[in-house]
Structures are given as C-alpha cells and as structure tokens.
Scaffold this active site. Structure first.
Site, PDB file in Angstrom:
ATOM      1  N   LYS A 215       2.834 -15.463   3.101  1.00  9.07           N
ATOM      2  CA  LYS A 215       2.785 -16.307   1.908  1.00  9.07           C
ATOM      3  C   LYS A 215       4.227 -16.677   1.574  1.00  9.07           C
ATOM      4  O   LYS A 215       4.753 -16.380   0.485  1.00  9.07           O
ATOM      5  CB  LYS A 215       2.090 -15.549   0.763  1.00  9.07           C
ATOM      6  CG  LYS A 215       1.823 -16.379  -0.474  1.00  9.07           C
ATOM      7  CD  LYS A 215       0.686 -17.388  -0.337  1.00  9.07           C
ATOM      8  CE  LYS A 215       0.541 -18.211  -1.610  1.00  9.07           C
ATOM      9  NZ  LYS A 215      -0.544 -19.227  -1.499  1.00  9.07           N
TER      10      LYS A 215
ATOM     11  N   TYR B  10       0.828  -1.215   0.000  1.00  7.18           N
ATOM     12  CA  TYR B  10       0.000   0.000   0.000  1.00  7.18           C
ATOM     13  C   TYR B  10       0.860   1.262   0.000  1.00  7.18           C
ATOM     14  O   TYR B  10       0.403   2.330  -0.407  1.00  7.18           O
ATOM     15  CB  TYR B  10      -0.948   0.030   1.205  1.00  7.18           C
ATOM     16  CG  TYR B  10      -2.080  -0.985   1.167  1.00  7.18           C
ATOM     17  CD1 TYR B  10      -2.274  -1.821   0.076  1.00  7.18           C
ATOM     18  CD2 TYR B  10      -2.968  -1.098   2.222  1.00  7.18           C
ATOM     19  CE1 TYR B  10      -3.300  -2.750   0.044  1.00  7.18           C
ATOM     20  CE2 TYR B  10      -4.010  -2.026   2.195  1.00  7.18           C
ATOM     21  CZ  TYR B  10      -4.165  -2.846   1.103  1.00  7.18           C
ATOM     22  OH  TYR B  10      -5.197  -3.753   1.085  1.00  7.18           O
TER      23      TYR B  10
ATOM     24  N   ASP C   1      -5.335  -6.220   6.269  1.00  4.51           N
ATOM     25  CA  ASP C   1      -6.530  -5.505   5.804  1.00  4.51           C
ATOM     26  C   ASP C   1      -7.619  -6.513   5.453  1.00  4.51           C
ATOM     27  O   ASP C   1      -8.769  -6.415   5.893  1.00  4.51           O
ATOM     28  CB  ASP C   1      -6.143  -4.675   4.570  1.00  4.51           C
ATOM     29  CG  ASP C   1      -7.274  -3.794   4.081  1.00  4.51           C
ATOM     30  OD1 ASP C   1      -8.196  -3.504   4.868  1.00  4.51           O
ATOM     31  OD2 ASP C   1      -7.225  -3.392   2.897  1.00  4.51           O
TER      32      ASP C   1
ATOM     33  N   ASP D 292      -3.795 -17.776   2.346  1.00  2.00           N
ATOM     34  CA  ASP D 292      -5.005 -18.393   1.782  1.00  2.00           C
ATOM     35  C   ASP D 292      -5.581 -19.408   2.763  1.00  2.00           C
ATOM     36  O   ASP D 292      -6.800 -19.477   2.961  1.00  2.00           O
ATOM     37  CB  ASP D 292      -4.740 -18.987   0.393  1.00  2.00           C
ATOM     38  CG  ASP D 292      -3.465 -19.806   0.300  1.00  2.00           C
ATOM     39  OD1 ASP D 292      -2.570 -19.654   1.154  1.00  2.00           O
ATOM     40  OD2 ASP D 292      -3.367 -20.616  -0.632  1.00  2.00           O
TER      41      ASP D 292
ATOM     42  N   ASP E 255     -10.779  -7.736   8.255  1.00  2.00           N
ATOM     43  CA  ASP E 255     -12.155  -7.459   7.818  1.00  2.00           C
ATOM     44  C   ASP E 255     -12.955  -8.757   7.715  1.00  2.00           C
ATOM     45  O   ASP E 255     -14.117  -8.818   8.128  1.00  2.00           O
ATOM     46  CB  ASP E 255     -12.166  -6.724   6.473  1.00  2.00           C
ATOM     47  CG  ASP E 255     -11.892  -5.238   6.641  1.00  2.00           C
ATOM     48  OD1 ASP E 255     -11.683  -4.790   7.790  1.00  2.00           O
ATOM     49  OD2 ASP E 255     -11.880  -4.523   5.631  1.00  2.00           O
TER      50      ASP E 255
HETATM   51 MG   LIG Z   1     -10.069  -2.797   5.243  1.00  7.32          MG
HETATM   52 MG   LIG Z   2      -4.370 -21.087  -2.390  1.00  7.44          MG
END
Ligand SMILES: [Mg+2]
Ligand SMILES: [Mg+2]
Lengths: 356, 356
Positions: free
Chosen positions: A190, A145, A246, A222, A250
């Site tokens: 990851k 970001y 983020d 994931d 959420d």
């Molecule tokens: Mg958010």
């Molecule tokens: Mg995956």
C-alpha cells in the site's frame, strides 16, 4: 537410493488439528515403509490444548523439541473460548507467533492451485480460474502482528515496522522461486499510503536488478484483493508483508474450492514447519469430517524440503487419485457419498504403498 | 413539493474523474430541471492535477469551498507518476486523506448489490451471489493510514491507533443502518492478534446492548476475505476499521460485476462527500469509455442525504433502465455494442426527465 532417518515434531494442536495430523502421519509412514526411510514422530502440545494443560500456549518442552527436530508438522490451533474473550490474557495464537519467531520462520510459502476436478466446488466461474497456479510468499515474523502494541482505558495501538533486512531475505526467496516457475513476481503493498510499503517497494526494486529474468509488477493491496478474483491466472509468485499475506492468501484459497486442499511451508533460519492453512474448526472436531488433504500435502512439502522429490511426487499422485476416484470428505464430496477423514487418509496411504 | 437550493463542490480530480463527474452533474441537472431544484456546481482542484497546478494536493481554496458547500461530489484521484515513485514527497492521496480528516468524514458507506442483469459479468458463480446486498461501514479517519509514520535508512514504521470515541461513533451509524435493513451487523477485525481489534470488539459488544434487535457477529479479517466470496448473502451491514474496510470493500466490489457500478458516501461531522469507489484509471482517461454509473449513483446517495428520496429513486430507476436497455460502457457491454461515457450519462439524464 539413500535411506533417511528423520525426526518430526508433531504439534496436533486444537479442534480438527489432531485428526488431520493423524492422517498426514499415516501417509508419511506409508512413504517410509515403501522407500525404507525411518521417520520418528514426537507429539507435543501447542495452542489452546497447551494453555489448558500448562497455562502456556507454547510450553518450553515443545519449543525445545522443535529446535531438535528435522521438521515440524502442525495441525491447527485456536479455540473460541479464547478467541471470543477480549479479556483473555493468554491466547492460542501467541504460541504459533512465538514458535515462528523463535525458529526464525520468516517466510510462509503457500501454493494455490485450481484442481480441475474441484472446479465445480469453487465459488468462482470455472473459466476464470481454470489453470490458476500461484505461489504466495508471506513475510511471517515482522509487521503489525509482531510490533509493539498496547492499551489504556480509552485507546489501543499496534505498530508496524519493517527493516531492509527483513524484506530482502524473503524477497530473494520469492525471486528464486519465480525463476523456477513462470518468471513473474507481484509485490503487493500500500505504497501510496504506508511508509513500510514504500520501503518494501524500494527494496524489491533494488533486488529485482539481480533477477533480470523475472518480470516484476506492483499492486496495491485493495486492488490485489480484486484482481485475485477477477483474473487469478495473472499471478505467478506473489510477495507481500505479513498482514496483507494473511488476508490475501486466505482469500485466494477460495480458488481451490476448499480450504481443506491447501498446504503451506514456513521456512527460515532453522528447522522448517509444515501445516495446512485451514483453522482449527472447533465445530467439526471429533466428527471424522475434516479434510486431511491439506495436512497430507503439507507433509509432501516437507518431503520436498528433505529433497525426497520422488517420494513427494508419489504422495501428490496418491492425493490426485483420491480426487479422481472421489474418495472425499463432505466439503468436496457430492452429498450422500462422503468419506470420513480417516478413510480418505487410509486410501491415500494405500495408494502410496500401491503406487509406482 | 419543496424546492431546494444547493451548492455542490465538484472535485473532478484525475484520470477518468472529470469524465464521470461530468455525467453525474448532467443527471443532477436533469433532476433539478424536472423538480425545480437549483443546484449550483463549483469545480475545484484536488489530487495530481492540483499538485501539478499548485504544488499542493488539496489547495486551501478547495478546502474552503468544500467547507461552504452543501455536499461534495468527487471523481477520482491518483496518477502513476506519483504512485510509482517512492521518492515523491507530495502525493495525490494526501489530498483526499486531508480532506476526509478536515471535514471529519469518519464513516465511508458503500452499498454492494448484485444486479441481476449484471450477474453474467461477475467472476463469481451466479447462484452464489444472486440477491447479495450488503452495506459496508468503513472507518475513514483513524487507524494505520493516519497514524504516525516514519523512515530512516534501514527501517520504516506505521502506527495504528484507535480510540473508543472513534469506534463508537461509526458503530452507532452502522447499527442504525442495520435496524433499517435486515438487522444483522458483522464486525470484521483481527482480535486474535491486534490490540486495536480487541478494542473494536469490546466497544461494539458494549454498544450492541443498545440495539437488541440487531444480531451481531464477529469475523477475523482473513476469514471475512474468504466469506465474502464463499457466501456473500450472509452479510447485511459490515462494520470495520479503515484498512480492513479498504481491502474488503474493494474485494466485495467484484460481486457487482464492475467497479464502475459502485457508489459511496463519506459522512461525518460536517458536509458529506460522495464519490464512486473506482480509481482514476489513467489508462482510460479521455477515451470516453469510463462507466459513469458509479458517479451517478453517488449523486443519488447525495440526493438521499438531502432527503430528496423521490428524486434519488427516480435517478436509480433511470440507471436501471440503462441496464435493462443495455446502454452500457465497454466494461459491461457485449463486445461491439458498447456506448460511450457521455452517451450513457445522456441516456440516464433523458430517462430522468422522461420518467414518472
Ligand atoms: Mg489467516
Ligand atoms: Mg481502496
């Protein structure tokens, strides 16, 4: 009992931000009255309202006021007229990103709690989530970001960078929080694909040696997105980088039954910022239907930050009383018996004044 | 009826991959026997097993065999001895990433269906998910997983890049799929922060003009992570970039009640690849407990790719029969009445031979 003087910069922002901030301020004023503290509230522009008024999402005047305050209370920012326009040059979110960066707010802290009385509102089966209680530490000033980004006619890019220093400082906060909780920390990354994730894993593995009483595990992002729904009770402290945090925090918010319940703190090198995690919901603006509890619980986190633990506890009890007595906005109320934003805030303020 | 000869490259991979592939092959052989098609299966190494045997996660021999096959059936790859070692130079996942890139497999297609009989297994309240039926299009060869990446002593970086061309080619596939479904497409991005997301939104807005019968909406990825749980029926076709698709399609998999139910296809410029979405679950390896249905449904997607629609339909009916008769592995069975991987595959193959 010590009596405090605190100056609080209030950034109501856009959409429902001003309405929920007003109720948080109302409850803080009740706390001040009850305990003899003096809170001074100074309101400033940030977000789409600031762009409309000054051309800038974070005017200099606002930034300076934030530097001088003891804490910042933020409502929400964002407006569809900027969000849905790919050509917009100035965006409300830039104001918040810049504020976080300027204040060195590198850690976003979000508790997610499955309140018993709200279990019927959660989309998850109640036996899966009852007792779930986790605390997210999301890195807030690094990663994709904030990385270099750019466009030409046919391509676009965003760069994600992390340094050992950026990872280590939030990792220490997360480990310390875990020591005061159930002593478990989950790093989400990851690392099977990303270099930045492998650096996160390396630094966290090193730091974990200093916190031998905290059990550490590692989840790919994931898989974490699944595990949060499949078995949320497995999580205590969750540590992760900016974008993963983020998305996952959420996602985890659905456990609480309503976004309108979830507070957050952003802490770092200087003054800290407290805000509900919900967005500006422009479609609800001015309708007196927004849930003010997330903003009120954010103000309670602010009191804890001031080390006013008794006051914060009383505020949380007052919120629990609103839940128990079903003084709730439409997101949580049974149909036909909902209260307005202002009524809920007024009831909670009343409970604070009336409470033990 | 036309009789086909097809050569299928089988890459069983690691962990439970070989076991679930074996059952998918068993069912494909039953289809061949029933309809007179001739499927030739050629098994090759990829993943951790290939590193152990050759030093390479994707040996040249395997890649060449894939180029020459009519389709590829993949089990699963990954092994903790590589995943948990930040210093490992060669990783099983590199094999899959390289295979996708070499074959130009730019679109990963994943159906997520809430099977009625499996609703009790889902962590989500049944009334929220009953009838949910969505199709993910995840971009598979671009974005941050394939961008330039690097490390020095104190920092690491990963770069995310997208071009108009990469976005447009998968967007067209997604719009075409939506035209054959409920005519709704949701683009998931983070256009309020990322340049690449703004390019996605721009290209999709342009292309949407060619598909006037498809309604398009746009969701930020953090909101999408919530909406998938709060209201999964709102989604028909979901289009997104590589990493967001990785996270969200795994999250959405909880709707089906088990990862072991979910197939996928990866399509592109050349031969297509079919694989269950679950991982290699090394802890279940060799125990005859892995659910083979995701691999079998992946083989059914392969038959559809060959335009063998009747055969694919029969295979899906055979799977439904296993669900109805509760011939299920432990992930889905009531305790004490679970069947083994091989028994489930054998039953489904039997239903194919026996079916109409
Ligand atoms: Mg958010
Ligand atoms: Mg995956």
């Amino acid at each position: 009992m010590d009596v405090l003087n605190k100056t609080i910069a209030v950034l109501p922002g856009d959409g429902i931000g001003p309405e929920v901030c007003r109720e948080a301020v109302r409850v803080l004023e009740a706390v001040g009255e009850k305990f003899g503290h003096h809170f001074t509230f100074e309101t400033h522009l940030m977000g789409a309202c600031a762009i409309d008024a000054t051309g800038e999402p974070l005017p200099t005047e606002t930034l300076e006021a934030c530097f001088e305050a003891d804490a910042i209370l933020l409502g929400a920012i964002g407006d569809p007229k900027y969000d849905n326009n790919p050509a917009a040059k100035v965006r409300p979110e830039q104001g918040l990103l810049k504020l976080r960066k300027s204040l060195g707010l590198f850690a976003n802290v979000r508790p997610v709690t499955a309140y018993d009385v709200l279990l019927p509102h959660s989309p998850l089966k109640n036996d899966r989530i009852a007792g779930a209680d986790m605390l997210f530490f999301r890195e807030l000033t690094g990663g994709i970001y904030f990385g270099e980004k750019g466009r030409d006619e046919n391509t676009a890019f965003d760069n994600c960078t992390y340094s050992r220093y950026e990872i280590a400082r939030i990792a220490h906060l997360a480990f310390q929080a875990a020591q005061n909780r159930r002593k478990k920390l989950t790093l989400v990354d990851k690392a099977n694909v990303l270099e930045t994730s492998r650096l996160w894993r390396e630094v966290v593995q090193e730091i974990s040696l200093e916190y031998a009483d905290v059990a550490v595990d590692y989840l790919f992002v994931d898989n974490a997105a699944m595990q949060l729904i499949l078995n949320p009770r497995q999580f205590d402290v969750v540590l992760t980088e900016n974008m993963f945090g983020d998305i996952l925090s959420d996602e985890a918010s659905v456990i609480a039954g309503s976004l309108g319940m979830l507070p957050s703190a952003s802490v770092g090198e200087r003054v800290a910022l407290f805000e509900p995690i919900h967005g500006s919901y422009p479609q609800a603006k001015g309708k007196n239907i927004a849930n003010p509890i997330a903003a009120i619980l954010s103000a309670a986190m602010m009191l804890e930050h001031f080390e006013l633990y008794q006051e914060a506890e009383l505020m949380k009890q007052a919120v629990q009383e609103a839940l128990d007595k079903k003084i709730l906005t439409p997101d949580l109320a049974a149909s036909g018996v909902a209260y307005g934003t202002e009524q809920v805030g007024t009831f909670i303020a009343y409970c604070v004044l009336d409470g033990a």
